[in-house]
Design a protein around this motif. Structure first.
Motif, mmCIF file in Angstrom:
data_model
loop_
_atom_site.group_PDB
_atom_site.id
_atom_site.type_symbol
_atom_site.label_atom_id
_atom_site.label_comp_id
_atom_site.label_asym_id
_atom_site.label_seq_id
_atom_site.Cartn_x
_atom_site.Cartn_y
_atom_site.Cartn_z
ATOM 1 N N GLU A 75 -36.340 -69.065 -1.793
ATOM 2 C CA GLU A 75 -37.229 -68.211 -2.582
ATOM 3 C C GLU A 75 -37.501 -68.804 -3.965
ATOM 4 O O GLU A 75 -38.626 -68.787 -4.446
ATOM 5 C CB GLU A 75 -36.625 -66.811 -2.731
ATOM 6 C CG GLU A 75 -36.627 -66.019 -1.442
ATOM 7 C CD GLU A 75 -35.844 -64.710 -1.536
ATOM 8 O OE1 GLU A 75 -35.237 -64.421 -2.608
ATOM 9 O OE2 GLU A 75 -35.820 -63.974 -0.531
ATOM 10 N N ASN A 115 -29.551 -68.978 -9.230
ATOM 11 C CA ASN A 115 -29.401 -67.909 -8.243
ATOM 12 C C ASN A 115 -29.234 -66.567 -8.955
ATOM 13 O O ASN A 115 -29.258 -66.504 -10.189
ATOM 14 C CB ASN A 115 -28.265 -68.212 -7.252
ATOM 15 C CG ASN A 115 -26.896 -68.195 -7.887
ATOM 16 O OD1 ASN A 115 -26.693 -67.767 -9.017
ATOM 17 N ND2 ASN A 115 -25.910 -68.675 -7.142
ATOM 18 N N SER A 116 -29.051 -65.503 -8.192
ATOM 19 C CA SER A 116 -28.972 -64.161 -8.774
ATOM 20 C C SER A 116 -27.738 -63.966 -9.655
ATOM 21 O O SER A 116 -27.690 -63.039 -10.450
ATOM 22 C CB SER A 116 -28.995 -63.108 -7.661
ATOM 23 O OG SER A 116 -27.881 -63.285 -6.810
ATOM 24 N N LYS A 117 -26.757 -64.851 -9.532
ATOM 25 C CA LYS A 117 -25.552 -64.782 -10.370
ATOM 26 C C LYS A 117 -25.697 -65.635 -11.628
ATOM 27 O O LYS A 117 -24.752 -65.759 -12.402
ATOM 28 C CB LYS A 117 -24.337 -65.240 -9.569
ATOM 29 C CG LYS A 117 -24.049 -64.366 -8.366
ATOM 30 C CD LYS A 117 -22.950 -64.939 -7.521
ATOM 31 C CE LYS A 117 -22.828 -64.123 -6.249
ATOM 32 N NZ LYS A 117 -22.009 -64.784 -5.254
ATOM 33 N N SER A 153 -24.068 -70.880 1.868
ATOM 34 C CA SER A 153 -23.934 -69.484 2.311
ATOM 35 C C SER A 153 -25.328 -68.983 2.658
ATOM 36 O O SER A 153 -26.329 -69.514 2.166
ATOM 37 C CB SER A 153 -23.308 -68.597 1.229
ATOM 38 O OG SER A 153 -24.233 -68.288 0.215
ATOM 39 N N GLY A 154 -25.399 -67.976 3.482
ATOM 40 C CA GLY A 154 -26.689 -67.391 3.843
ATOM 41 C C GLY A 154 -27.435 -66.872 2.622
ATOM 42 O O GLY A 154 -28.637 -67.065 2.487
ATOM 43 N N GLU A 155 -26.703 -66.218 1.706
ATOM 44 C CA GLU A 155 -27.326 -65.676 0.491
ATOM 45 C C GLU A 155 -27.853 -66.788 -0.403
ATOM 46 O O GLU A 155 -28.980 -66.728 -0.880
ATOM 47 C CB GLU A 155 -26.310 -64.830 -0.278
ATOM 48 C CG GLU A 155 -26.882 -64.215 -1.547
ATOM 49 C CD GLU A 155 -25.846 -63.408 -2.320
ATOM 50 O OE1 GLU A 155 -26.079 -63.176 -3.516
ATOM 51 O OE2 GLU A 155 -24.819 -63.021 -1.739
ATOM 52 N N ASN A 156 -27.031 -67.828 -0.643
ATOM 53 C CA ASN A 156 -27.481 -68.937 -1.481
ATOM 54 C C ASN A 156 -28.680 -69.652 -0.876
ATOM 55 O O ASN A 156 -29.607 -70.046 -1.584
ATOM 56 C CB ASN A 156 -26.342 -69.929 -1.720
ATOM 57 C CG ASN A 156 -25.415 -69.497 -2.823
ATOM 58 O OD1 ASN A 156 -25.765 -68.687 -3.676
ATOM 59 N ND2 ASN A 156 -24.206 -70.024 -2.803
ATOM 60 N N GLU A 157 -28.656 -69.833 0.431
ATOM 61 C CA GLU A 157 -29.764 -70.506 1.110
ATOM 62 C C GLU A 157 -31.062 -69.711 0.951
ATOM 63 O O GLU A 157 -32.104 -70.266 0.615
ATOM 64 C CB GLU A 157 -29.424 -70.682 2.584
ATOM 65 C CG GLU A 157 -30.351 -71.609 3.319
ATOM 66 C CD GLU A 157 -29.787 -71.940 4.687
ATOM 67 O OE1 GLU A 157 -30.490 -71.631 5.675
ATOM 68 O OE2 GLU A 157 -28.679 -72.502 4.779
ATOM 69 N N LYS A 158 -30.990 -68.419 1.172
ATOM 70 C CA LYS A 158 -32.168 -67.557 1.027
ATOM 71 C C LYS A 158 -32.698 -67.592 -0.407
ATOM 72 O O LYS A 158 -33.900 -67.746 -0.638
ATOM 73 C CB LYS A 158 -31.804 -66.122 1.427
ATOM 74 C CG LYS A 158 -32.948 -65.149 1.326
ATOM 75 C CD LYS A 158 -32.510 -63.758 1.767
ATOM 76 C CE LYS A 158 -33.660 -62.795 1.693
ATOM 77 N NZ LYS A 158 -33.580 -61.843 0.629
ATOM 78 N N GLU A 159 -31.799 -67.479 -1.381
ATOM 79 C CA GLU A 159 -32.208 -67.500 -2.786
ATOM 80 C C GLU A 159 -32.782 -68.857 -3.189
ATOM 81 O O GLU A 159 -33.735 -68.920 -3.961
ATOM 82 C CB GLU A 159 -31.042 -67.134 -3.693
ATOM 83 C CG GLU A 159 -30.676 -65.674 -3.635
ATOM 84 C CD GLU A 159 -29.593 -65.296 -4.631
ATOM 85 O OE1 GLU A 159 -29.213 -66.121 -5.478
ATOM 86 O OE2 GLU A 159 -29.127 -64.142 -4.565
#
Length: 124
Positions: free
Chosen positions: A35, A84-86, A26-32
């Motif tokens: 980072e 990740n953030s979760k 996912s875009g969010e997982n990839e970004k996280e």
């Protein structure tokens, strides 16, 4: 075809940092993930440049700098802590366990049973 982390050297064996991730694409997982890996490089001394690849279901990290056995072990342990953030671990914990148990890691990087070759995302 698979890439193995164990490489031959004129002295003691050296290892490349290879990581199989368990998070879905996912875009969010990839970004996280990008980072998190960028931030972890300060704790993972000697890691050097890595390449991030995307498969249909997840991500792979391939390091290019040869590491000592102790450095490789430490980096594999540090990879367990990346989340990740979760609060979900990025790394496939079973992959890390099997790699540590056998003394090296291995990642399949070619077509296999109709699965496409991983996509290059970026260098870290």
């Amino acid at each position: 075809m698979a890439v193995t982390s164990l490489i031959s050297a004129k002295t003691k064996p050296k290892f490349l940092f290879l990581l199989d991730c368990s998070i879905e694409v996912s875009g969010e997982n990839e970004k996280e993930l990008i980072e998190s890996l960028a931030g972890a490089k300060s704790r993972m001394k000697g890691l050097g440049i890595c390449m991030l690849l995307r498969t249909l279901n997840s991500y792979h990290v391939v390091g290019f700098v040869p590491l000592s056995s102790d450095e490789w072990h430490e980096h594999m342990v540090q990879a367990i802590l990346l989340k990740n953030s979760k609060g979900q671990p990025f790394a496939d914990i079973r992959y890390i366990g099997h790699s540590l148990e056998r003394g090296y890691g291995s990642l399949r990087i070619s077509d296999y049973l109709g699965k496409p070759t991983p996509d290059f995302i970026c260098y870290l």
